[in-house]
Design an enzyme around this catalytic site. Structure first.
Site, PDB file in Angstrom:
ATOM      1  N   SER A 128      21.910 135.211 -44.589  1.00  0.00           N
ATOM      2  CA  SER A 128      23.062 134.949 -44.133  1.00  0.00           C
ATOM      3  C   SER A 128      23.070 133.672 -43.226  1.00  0.00           C
ATOM      4  CB  SER A 128      23.326 136.215 -43.115  1.00  0.00           C
ATOM      5  OG  SER A 128      24.439 135.880 -42.167  1.00  0.00           O
ATOM      6  N   GLU A 130      24.388 133.631 -40.456  1.00  0.00           N
ATOM      7  CA  GLU A 130      23.978 134.060 -39.127  1.00  0.00           C
ATOM      8  C   GLU A 130      22.400 133.710 -38.669  1.00  0.00           C
ATOM      9  OE1 GLU A 130      25.335 136.162 -36.357  1.00  0.00           O
ATOM     10  OE2 GLU A 130      27.175 134.939 -37.336  1.00  0.00           O
ATOM     11  N   TYR A 152      21.036 141.516 -35.576  1.00  0.00           N
ATOM     12  CA  TYR A 152      21.487 141.105 -37.060  1.00  0.00           C
ATOM     13  C   TYR A 152      20.951 139.802 -37.543  1.00  0.00           C
ATOM     14  CZ  TYR A 152      24.121 140.156 -41.207  1.00  0.00           C
ATOM     15  OH  TYR A 152      24.489 139.918 -42.648  1.00  0.00           O
TER      16      TYR A 152
HETATM   17  O1  G4F Z   1      34.252 138.584 -38.792  1.00  0.00           O
HETATM   18  P1  G4F Z   1      32.982 138.375 -37.853  1.00  0.00           P
HETATM   19  O2  G4F Z   1      32.450 139.860 -37.346  1.00  0.00           O
HETATM   20  O3  G4F Z   1      31.708 137.959 -38.724  1.00  0.00           O
HETATM   21  P2  G4F Z   1      30.397 137.411 -38.411  1.00  0.00           P
HETATM   22  O4  G4F Z   1      29.907 137.783 -37.166  1.00  0.00           O
HETATM   23  O5  G4F Z   1      30.281 135.958 -38.246  1.00  0.00           O
HETATM   24  O6  G4F Z   1      29.359 137.742 -39.365  1.00  0.00           O
HETATM   25  C1  G4F Z   1      29.891 138.032 -40.901  1.00  0.00           C
HETATM   26  O7  G4F Z   1      29.103 136.837 -41.582  1.00  0.00           O
HETATM   27  C2  G4F Z   1      28.103 136.678 -41.666  1.00  0.00           C
HETATM   28  C3  G4F Z   1      27.701 135.416 -42.446  1.00  0.00           C
HETATM   29  O8  G4F Z   1      27.823 134.468 -41.609  1.00  0.00           O
HETATM   30  C4  G4F Z   1      27.347 137.854 -42.336  1.00  0.00           C
HETATM   31  F1  G4F Z   1      26.179 137.753 -42.423  1.00  0.00           F
HETATM   32  C5  G4F Z   1      27.664 139.125 -41.538  1.00  0.00           C
HETATM   33  O9  G4F Z   1      27.100 140.438 -42.048  1.00  0.00           O
HETATM   34  C6  G4F Z   1      29.278 139.406 -41.419  1.00  0.00           C
HETATM   35  O10 G4F Z   1      29.541 139.486 -42.525  1.00  0.00           O
HETATM   36  O11 G4F Z   1      33.115 137.590 -36.732  1.00  0.00           O
HETATM   37  C7  G4F Z   1      33.529 136.120 -36.972  1.00  0.00           C
HETATM   38  C8  G4F Z   1      33.679 135.592 -35.495  1.00  0.00           C
HETATM   39  C9  G4F Z   1      32.721 135.740 -34.652  1.00  0.00           C
HETATM   40  O12 G4F Z   1      32.261 134.530 -34.037  1.00  0.00           O
HETATM   41  C10 G4F Z   1      33.364 136.585 -33.548  1.00  0.00           C
HETATM   42  O13 G4F Z   1      32.860 136.582 -32.208  1.00  0.00           O
HETATM   43  O14 G4F Z   1      34.958 136.067 -35.047  1.00  0.00           O
HETATM   44  C11 G4F Z   1      34.709 136.257 -33.698  1.00  0.00           C
HETATM   45  N1  G4F Z   1      35.622 137.263 -33.294  1.00  0.00           N
HETATM   46  C12 G4F Z   1      36.706 137.229 -32.074  1.00  0.00           C
HETATM   47  N2  G4F Z   1      37.142 138.102 -32.055  1.00  0.00           N
HETATM   48  C13 G4F Z   1      35.734 138.587 -33.537  1.00  0.00           C
HETATM   49  C14 G4F Z   1      36.716 139.000 -32.814  1.00  0.00           C
HETATM   50  N3  G4F Z   1      35.001 139.240 -34.751  1.00  0.00           N
HETATM   51  C15 G4F Z   1      35.253 140.538 -34.519  1.00  0.00           C
HETATM   52  N4  G4F Z   1      34.644 141.250 -35.673  1.00  0.00           N
HETATM   53  N5  G4F Z   1      36.324 141.221 -34.088  1.00  0.00           N
HETATM   54  C16 G4F Z   1      37.067 140.554 -33.110  1.00  0.00           C
HETATM   55  O15 G4F Z   1      37.883 141.026 -32.512  1.00  0.00           O
END
Ligand code: G4F
Length: 332
Positions: A128, A130, A152
């Site tokens: 990932s 990440e 993670y």
């Molecule tokens: O959609 P996210 O939760 O994805 P994240 O953390 O980037 O991880 C995903 O991608 C990775 C590959 O880079 C994978 F390995 C992992 O398994 C997963 O699929 O969050 C994306 C961004 C973050 O910066 C988070 O802080 O969105 C920001 N965000 C802002 N508000 C939020 C929110 N994320 C989530 N989930 N929910 C919110 O309300």
């Protein structure tokens, strides 16, 4: 004879697209699933929908080496795609222990069972972006040092290192994809893209009025999952096993994603989106953007779906789903 592939995490977004892709290429596809999933197929296998009757499922748990060992004792595979993981970054801050257990030991169990029983089977590990975490260079490529920012991310670095170690120590065909964020209408609702598109659709229909999010300034390199599973397969067809970044090379903020998704429905995100500190992470990955030149050059891979098309597809599908749920006829 048809090639045989085993997919761990077959019921997830990537597992379902990969299954369809491999079936289309004439593979015999097997999946490793938890016993509870087999007991509740209508709810657990929704993403596999139309192809469920064409796959063979095996009950096993990533927490149990004997259960994985038994699956590899019963069937021989040409390729193993290890996608199963606790993949929600925010959850890994809440329960880092189970994320570590599942993601690190699970990967180790699969690799160890393969080494013991079928060392010629080609192995794919879902790494990932990440792992880059607090990024040391922009864009990130295969040689960029890792600096994970969550349990993670740390678990994925360990899985990546295990995969490389099995390749080097035991000469097994083990490859890792360093996949940047990849989305689709099959994405889980906890991830930000799907949270935005599903809630925007409900707002459009008047079913709710507000969307609470965390950090709107975080930037991600978002592609379509259907494009990314093609890269997984190509990695296992290369002559030599290696590691590849899979990314679009474009980065956008969560705020931009909101603007486009709401805009697609004729809405202004500023009237509905509120920042809520409950969704901030203790340590954030601020910026991700990948350089997939190696995958493009060596594997001949390239993404086909643009950022705009991805959002349009997700919004369209979520609007249809919200209309069905609300009993609308689609006229809203
Ligand atoms: O959609 P996210 O939760 O994805 P994240 O953390 O980037 O991880 C995903 O991608 C990775 C590959 O880079 C994978 F390995 C992992 O398994 C997963 O699929 O969050 C994306 C961004 C973050 O910066 C988070 O802080 O969105 C920001 N965000 C802002 N508000 C939020 C929110 N994320 C989530 N989930 N929910 C919110 O309300």
């Amino acid at each position: 004879m048809a090639k045989k592939a085993l997919i761990t995490g077959i019921t997830g977004q990537d597992g379902s697209y990969l299954t369809e892709h491999l079936l289309g290429l004439g593979y015999e596809v097997h999946g490793l699933v938890r016993r509870v999933a087999l007991e509740d197929p209508t709810r657990r296998f929704t993403r596999l929908g139309g192809v469920l009757d064409r796959v063979k499922l095996h009950a096993a748990s990533l927490e149990s080496y004997p259960s994985i060992f038994q699956v590899f004792s019963r069937e021989q595979f040409d390729e193993c795609y290890h996608l199963a993981a606790q993949s929600f970054v925010a959850e890994s801050f809440t329960d880092g222990f189970s994320t570590m257990n599942t993601n690190i030991n699970g990967t180790h169990f699969v690799l160890a069972a393969l080494r013991e029983l079928q060392p010629a089977c080609r192995f794919y590990f879902a790494g990932s972006s990440e792992m880059f975490g607090k990024v040391r260079e922009v864009p990130q490529r295969e040689t960029t040092p890792f600096h994970p920012r969550s349990p993670y991310g740390i678990s994925k670095v360990a899985g990546f290192d295990l995969t490389r170690n099995y390749r080097e120590a035991y000469r097994m065909y083990c490859a890792s994809g360093i996949l940047f964020n990849h989305e689709s209408p099959r994405r889980g609702y906890e991830f930000v893209t799907r949270k935005v598109t599903s809630t925007a659709a409900r707002i459009k229909l008047g079913l709710t009025s507000e969307l609470l999010l965390g950090n709107l300034e975080a930037k991600r390199d978002w592609g379509h999952a259907r494009d990314y599973v093609r890269a997984m397969h190509l990695m296992l067809q290369a002559e030599e096993p290696d590691d590849y970044v899979v990314a679009t090379g474009e980065t956008h903020s969560v705020r931009e994603f909101c603007e486009l998704a709401f805009g697609e429905l004729g809405l202004d995100y500023r009237e509905h989106v509120r920042e809520d500190e409950r969704f901030y992470r203790p340590a954030e990955v601020e910026l991700l953007v990948g350089d997939s030149a190696k995958a493009r050059r060596v594997l001949g891979w390239e993404p086909q779906c643009s950022f705009d098309e991805l959002i349009r597809e997700m919004v369209r599908e979520d609007l249809k789903a919200a209309e069905r749920a609300a009993g609308h006829d689609g006229a809203a």
